[in-house]
Each structure stands twice: as C-alpha cells, then as structure tokens.
Scaffold this active site. Structure first.
Site, short mmCIF file in Angstrom:
data_model
loop_
_atom_site.label_atom_id
_atom_site.label_comp_id
_atom_site.label_asym_id
_atom_site.label_seq_id
_atom_site.Cartn_x
_atom_site.Cartn_y
_atom_site.Cartn_z
N LYS A 204 0.82 -1.22 0.00
CA LYS A 204 0.00 0.00 0.00
C LYS A 204 0.84 1.27 0.00
CE LYS A 204 -4.42 -1.72 1.61
NZ LYS A 204 -5.41 -1.79 2.71
N ARG A 238 -3.57 -9.76 5.37
CA ARG A 238 -4.01 -9.81 3.96
C ARG A 238 -2.85 -9.35 3.07
NH1 ARG A 238 -6.15 -6.19 0.30
NH2 ARG A 238 -7.70 -7.01 -1.13
C1 8Y4 Z 1 -1.08 -1.95 -4.07
C2 8Y4 Z 1 -1.88 -3.03 -4.04
C3 8Y4 Z 1 -1.48 -0.78 -3.50
C4 8Y4 Z 1 -3.11 -2.96 -3.41
C5 8Y4 Z 1 -2.71 -0.70 -2.90
C6 8Y4 Z 1 -3.54 -1.81 -2.83
C7 8Y4 Z 1 -8.15 -4.08 2.41
C8 8Y4 Z 1 -9.22 -4.86 2.01
C9 8Y4 Z 1 -8.38 -3.83 0.30
C10 8Y4 Z 1 -7.81 -4.05 3.80
C11 8Y4 Z 1 -9.62 -5.60 4.15
C12 8Y4 Z 1 -5.52 -2.62 -1.64
C13 8Y4 Z 1 -10.36 -5.34 -0.17
C14 8Y4 Z 1 -6.87 -2.11 -1.27
N1 8Y4 Z 1 -7.62 -3.45 1.33
N2 8Y4 Z 1 -9.95 -5.63 2.85
N3 8Y4 Z 1 -9.36 -4.71 0.67
N4 8Y4 Z 1 -8.58 -4.83 4.63
N5 8Y4 Z 1 -10.32 -6.32 5.04
N6 8Y4 Z 1 -4.78 -1.66 -2.24
O1 8Y4 Z 1 -6.90 -3.37 4.26
O2 8Y4 Z 1 -5.17 -3.75 -1.42
S1 8Y4 Z 1 -8.19 -3.31 -1.36
#
Ligand code: 8Y4
Length: 259
Positions: A204, A238
């Site tokens: 992130k 996650r």
């Molecule tokens: C690179 C890759 C940069 C991915 C950003 C991202 C969470 C979640 C997401 C979390 C729970 C993400 C669906 C965002 N984040 N579910 N989901 N907790 N429970 N961004 O932190 O991965 S999506």
C-alpha cells in the site's frame, strides 16, 4: 490471507486458460505457499475505478468461488459490499464476507446475517472515490475503535453476533500517511474491542510514501509491517506475497514457542 483479484473476462485473448483457470492457479499457488484464506474481489476500490453493477460483480466472482471451493482446501473470503454477491457466494461455498464498507450498503446487514457467515468489518470514512479528500481525525485510533464498535452494534441488532466478527483498522482507507502510521503504532488498543484483528497493508501507499518506493518495490516494507502486525497481535494478514509473509509468520512463531 492471499489476495486474488478477479479481472473482467472481456479482454481475454482466447488463450489456453480462461480467467477462471488463471485465478484457480494463482489461488492454488498461494495455498501451496501457506495461505489459509483467499480473498476474492471483483470490484476495484481504487479511487476513480469504474462502478461495477451487482450482476457484473457476481459474474466475475461466482465462477471463481465455485471453482476454488471445488478444488482447493482453503477458506474463501469474498471482498464485496453487494448484498446479492454475499448471498450467492455464500451458497457457492464462501467462508467469510470481507466488506470494506462494513455492511453499510442498503440490505447488506440483512444479507450478511442470512448467510450465517463470519464478517470482516473495516474502518473507512466515505466511499473509495472520495475517501482521500482531506481526511481528518482528532485521535485516529480512538475514532476507528468507536466506528468499529458502532458497526458491531448494528451487526448485533441485525442478528450478527460478536462471535462472527473480525475487525480491521482499514489501512489506506480515508487516512493520511501520519494517520496510517499512528493507527499502526497504536493498533493494540483495538484488542479492547474483543475480536480478532485483520490487517491489510501489503504494497500500500503508506509503504510507498514512508520509503519512497513504487508499488513494485514495496515487498520489504510490506514484510516489516506484517511482522510488526503479528507482534501486535493481528490474527489475519491480507497480502499479495504469501510465501514471503508465511516465512515471516513462521519465524515469529518459532521464537514465540521457545522456552
Ligand atoms: C497496491 C496493491 C497498493 C493494493 C494498494 C492496494 C483491504 C481490504 C483492500 C484491507 C480488508 C488494496 C479489499 C486495497 N484493502 N480488505 N481490501 N482490509 N479487510 N490496495 O486493508 O489492497 S483493497
């Protein structure tokens, strides 16, 4: 928890593997690497992402849930805020509802209650499209705790008991870098809510901002935060990089189990 993004089939080049096969192979690799949950999402939460209709979301996610349920021994988490997707994927074998909107969509509380499944409630203010517009908190950890407590009360009123709930601080959702760092530092205060914590920080932007790294160079920062989250008592992490994170978790367990 390994992250599995399910992308639309419409641009498939008609190669040897369908999108469902590609998803299954990715999920299988994560299970072999040690994932005990696979989080399947068919709606992007990225700011500016196109809205996906409930039918389109279901058409992306349902075949993958069905196939993984048939072929792999893993708990299927469905990343959705959509009542119809909750109901249908529960029928197809999902084991957890992961809703970044904490069941705030119309009908979501009742749909989740009817499935009988556990639910992950995550903190976010606003919607993915506008959440990063000037987020403000007096005390981010206290306000996240108060939000999660209120959502647990709404769940209880809808018939979803506390024993079915996992809580998530929602890193990167409606938070600045300083908010994310402070929330991470004080994460242990959330144990006062009495439920297991799920943490999602893999790749992130809080890592990108703290280390000045593009998304392809955030593995080490992600592993540092995974180790710290486990040390702070998080029960589910996650992640994109399952094999690397499992080594981190096993190494911590080896030390913790020593005399
Ligand atoms: C690179 C890759 C940069 C991915 C950003 C991202 C969470 C979640 C997401 C979390 C729970 C993400 C669906 C965002 N984040 N579910 N989901 N907790 N429970 N961004 O932190 O991965 S999506």
């Amino acid at each position: 928890m390994g992250i599995l993004n399910v992308t639309p089939d419409s641009f498939s080049d008609g190669g040897r593997f369908s999108q469902v096969d590609v998803a299954l192979r990715h999920a299988e690799a994560m299970v072999v690497a040690g994932a005990t949950l696979i989080d399947i999402g068919g709606e992007s939460t990225r700011p500016g992402a196109r809205a996906v209709s409930p039918l389109e979301e279901l058409e992306r996610v349902a075949p993958v849930v069905e196939r993984i349920n048939r072929e792999l021994d893993v708990i299927i988490s469905v990343d959705t805020s959509t009542p119809a997707v909750m109901r249908e994927t529960a029928r197809l074998g999902a084991g957890l509802i992961n809703d970044v909107r904490s069941l705030r969509r119309d009908g979501a509380l009742d749909a989740a209650a009817a499935t009988g499944l556990p639910v992950c409630l995550m903190h976010m203010l606003g919607e993915p499209g506008d959440m990063q517009d000037n987020p403000h908190y007096q005390n981010v950890t206290q306000e996240v705790a108060a939000f999660l407590l209120e959502r647990m009360a709404q769940c209880a009123a809808a018939g979803i008991g506390a024993e079915r709930i996992v809580l998530d601080p929602g890193f990167g959702f409606a938070k600045t870098l300083q908010h994310n760092l402070s929330l991470f530092k004080h994460m242990q205060e959330l144990h006062g809510l009495g439920r297991p914590l799920l943490v999602g920080v893999s790749r992130k932007s809080m890592i990108g901002q703290a280390l000045n790294r593009p998304v392809a160079e955030r593995l080490h920062g992600s592993l540092a935060l995974a180790a710290l989250a486990v040390t702070k008592g998080a029960k589910i992490i996650r992640v994109h990089d399952v094999a690397e994170t499992v080594d981190v978790v096993r190494m911590i367990a080896a030390v913790e189990s020593a005399e």
